[in-house]
Design a protein around this motif. Structure first.
Motif, short mmCIF file in Angstrom:
data_model
loop_
_atom_site.label_atom_id
_atom_site.label_comp_id
_atom_site.label_asym_id
_atom_site.label_seq_id
_atom_site.Cartn_x
_atom_site.Cartn_y
_atom_site.Cartn_z
N ASN A 52 0.79 -1.23 0.00
CA ASN A 52 0.00 0.00 0.00
C ASN A 52 0.82 1.28 0.00
O ASN A 52 0.25 2.37 -0.05
CB ASN A 52 -0.92 0.01 1.23
CG ASN A 52 -1.87 -1.18 1.27
OD1 ASN A 52 -2.57 -1.44 0.30
ND2 ASN A 52 -1.87 -1.92 2.37
N VAL A 53 2.14 1.17 0.04
CA VAL A 53 2.97 2.35 0.19
C VAL A 53 2.91 3.23 -1.06
O VAL A 53 2.81 2.76 -2.18
CB VAL A 53 4.43 1.95 0.49
CG1 VAL A 53 5.07 1.26 -0.72
CG2 VAL A 53 5.24 3.15 0.91
N SER A 54 2.95 4.53 -0.83
CA SER A 54 2.98 5.51 -1.91
C SER A 54 3.76 6.72 -1.42
O SER A 54 3.61 7.15 -0.28
CB SER A 54 1.56 5.93 -2.31
OG SER A 54 1.60 6.91 -3.33
N GLY A 55 4.64 7.26 -2.27
CA GLY A 55 5.45 8.39 -1.87
C GLY A 55 6.76 7.94 -1.24
O GLY A 55 7.05 6.75 -1.14
N VAL A 56 7.55 8.90 -0.81
CA VAL A 56 8.86 8.63 -0.25
C VAL A 56 8.75 8.26 1.23
O VAL A 56 8.18 9.02 2.02
CB VAL A 56 9.79 9.85 -0.42
CG1 VAL A 56 11.14 9.57 0.22
CG2 VAL A 56 9.95 10.19 -1.89
N HIS A 57 9.29 7.10 1.59
CA HIS A 57 9.30 6.63 2.98
C HIS A 57 10.69 6.04 3.26
O HIS A 57 10.85 4.81 3.40
CB HIS A 57 8.22 5.58 3.21
CG HIS A 57 6.83 6.10 3.05
ND1 HIS A 57 6.12 6.67 4.08
CD2 HIS A 57 6.03 6.17 1.96
CE1 HIS A 57 4.92 7.04 3.65
NE2 HIS A 57 4.84 6.76 2.36
N ALA A 58 11.68 6.91 3.32
CA ALA A 58 13.07 6.46 3.43
C ALA A 58 13.32 5.65 4.70
O ALA A 58 13.97 4.59 4.65
CB ALA A 58 14.01 7.67 3.39
N GLY A 59 12.82 6.12 5.83
CA GLY A 59 13.06 5.44 7.10
C GLY A 59 12.53 4.01 7.13
O GLY A 59 13.28 3.07 7.44
N PRO A 60 11.23 3.82 6.82
CA PRO A 60 10.70 2.46 6.83
C PRO A 60 11.41 1.52 5.85
O PRO A 60 11.64 0.36 6.16
CB PRO A 60 9.23 2.65 6.44
CG PRO A 60 8.91 4.04 6.90
CD PRO A 60 10.16 4.83 6.65
N LYS B 96 5.25 3.31 -8.14
CA LYS B 96 6.37 4.06 -8.74
C LYS B 96 6.56 5.43 -8.11
O LYS B 96 7.62 6.05 -8.29
CB LYS B 96 6.17 4.19 -10.25
CG LYS B 96 6.22 2.85 -10.97
CD LYS B 96 6.22 3.03 -12.46
CE LYS B 96 6.25 1.69 -13.18
NZ LYS B 96 7.45 0.89 -12.83
N ASP B 97 5.56 5.91 -7.37
CA ASP B 97 5.68 7.19 -6.69
C ASP B 97 6.67 7.06 -5.53
O ASP B 97 6.39 6.38 -4.54
CB ASP B 97 4.31 7.64 -6.17
CG ASP B 97 4.36 8.99 -5.47
OD1 ASP B 97 5.34 9.74 -5.69
OD2 ASP B 97 3.42 9.28 -4.70
N GLY B 98 7.83 7.66 -5.67
CA GLY B 98 8.86 7.56 -4.63
C GLY B 98 9.70 6.31 -4.71
O GLY B 98 10.47 6.03 -3.78
N LEU B 99 9.58 5.55 -5.81
CA LEU B 99 10.25 4.25 -5.89
C LEU B 99 11.78 4.36 -5.78
O LEU B 99 12.41 3.61 -5.04
CB LEU B 99 9.88 3.55 -7.20
CG LEU B 99 10.50 2.16 -7.41
CD1 LEU B 99 10.06 1.20 -6.31
CD2 LEU B 99 10.11 1.61 -8.79
N VAL B 100 12.37 5.31 -6.51
CA VAL B 100 13.84 5.40 -6.53
C VAL B 100 14.40 5.69 -5.14
O VAL B 100 15.25 4.94 -4.65
CB VAL B 100 14.32 6.45 -7.55
CG1 VAL B 100 15.84 6.67 -7.42
CG2 VAL B 100 13.98 6.01 -8.97
N PRO B 101 13.96 6.77 -4.46
CA PRO B 101 14.51 7.00 -3.11
C PRO B 101 14.18 5.88 -2.12
O PRO B 101 14.98 5.58 -1.22
CB PRO B 101 13.89 8.33 -2.68
CG PRO B 101 12.72 8.54 -3.57
CD PRO B 101 13.05 7.86 -4.85
N ASN B 102 13.03 5.25 -2.30
CA ASN B 102 12.67 4.16 -1.39
C ASN B 102 13.59 2.96 -1.56
O ASN B 102 14.05 2.36 -0.57
CB ASN B 102 11.22 3.73 -1.63
CG ASN B 102 10.21 4.73 -1.08
OD1 ASN B 102 10.55 5.56 -0.23
ND2 ASN B 102 8.99 4.68 -1.58
#
Length: 224
Positions: A29-37, A154-160
């Motif tokens: 369900n993740v969407s957007g940048v969530h670097a910590g998790p 794909k939203d935030g996929l690269v930084p994630n």
């Protein structure tokens, strides 16, 4: 030998160390940048990945100088970082059963190398750093397949995914610190040399178990 025995028992239990429970729900369900998790998930996957840890254990088994440990672990890290990022970001897909069987083969290879098997049979030892780099590439695909199952947004996929890879490296450092601490204490005992052969035979056996389990899954489950 307690750490090695524990890892071997985990391998012999033949449970896949995939992403499950709340972690799986998060990835679905993740969407957007969530670097910590994602960093946390990467670290968690590495420190619970008994196949990766068995290989790492074999790699450093006879490395006594920290600069040698750093060189080999860097080769491994470069290898699995390349294919983890490439696999997820470019969509390169490899059958997970075959990849995990090859990861089991990497454990067998390193244990056989530690037993001086290549010099005995072939009269020479293949370049050990290139071998670690090459198997690192395979381990990276193993990491990638665990994430590809979730069709990540794909939203935030690269930084994630970069964060996940950073977490993998941090988890590897934690695991390495534990293994090195154990190895340092073990090497100081009179039984190290005496038990080194048995330890690597046990390591090789665990690798064969991993190979057999994954090939059986491929035969029963078919190509993924």
């Amino acid at each position: 030998m307690r750490i090695l025995l524990g890892l071997c028992l985990a391998a012999c239990s033949a449970f896949a160390h995939g992403v499950q429970g709340r972690d799986a729900e998060f990835l679905k369900n993740v969407s957007g940048v969530h670097a910590g998790p994602f960093m946390y998930l990467g670290a968690k996957h590495m420190v619970t990945g008994y196949d990766h840890l068995l290989f790492l254990f074999g790699v450093i088994f006879f490395l006594f100088r920290m600069r040698d440990v750093a060189a080999y672990v860097t080769c491994f890290a470069i290898g699995h970082s390349i294919t983890l990022l490439a696999g997820v970001l470019t969509g390169i897909h490899v059958n997970p059963y075959i990849v995990d069987a090859l990861i089991g083969l990497s454990v067998v290879y390193k244990a056989f190398d530690n037993l001086d098997g290549f010099r005995t049979l072939l009269g020479f030892e293949p370049n050990p750093k290139l071998a670690v780099l090459g198997f690192g590439l395979i381990h990276g695909f193993g990491l990638a397949t665990k994430l590809q199952d979730f069709n990540l947004n794909k939203d935030g996929l690269v930084p994630n995914i970069v964060s996940f890879n950073v977490g993998v490296e941090l988890g590897q450092l934690v695991a390495l610190a534990v293994i090195l601490t154990f190895m340092t204490q073990w090497r100081r005992t009179s039984g190290f040399v005496r038990h080194a052969v048995a330890a690597n035979v046990l390591l090789m056996t665990a690798g064969f178990v991993l190979i057999g389990y994954q090939l059986a899954g491929y035969a029963w489950g078919g190509p993924a």
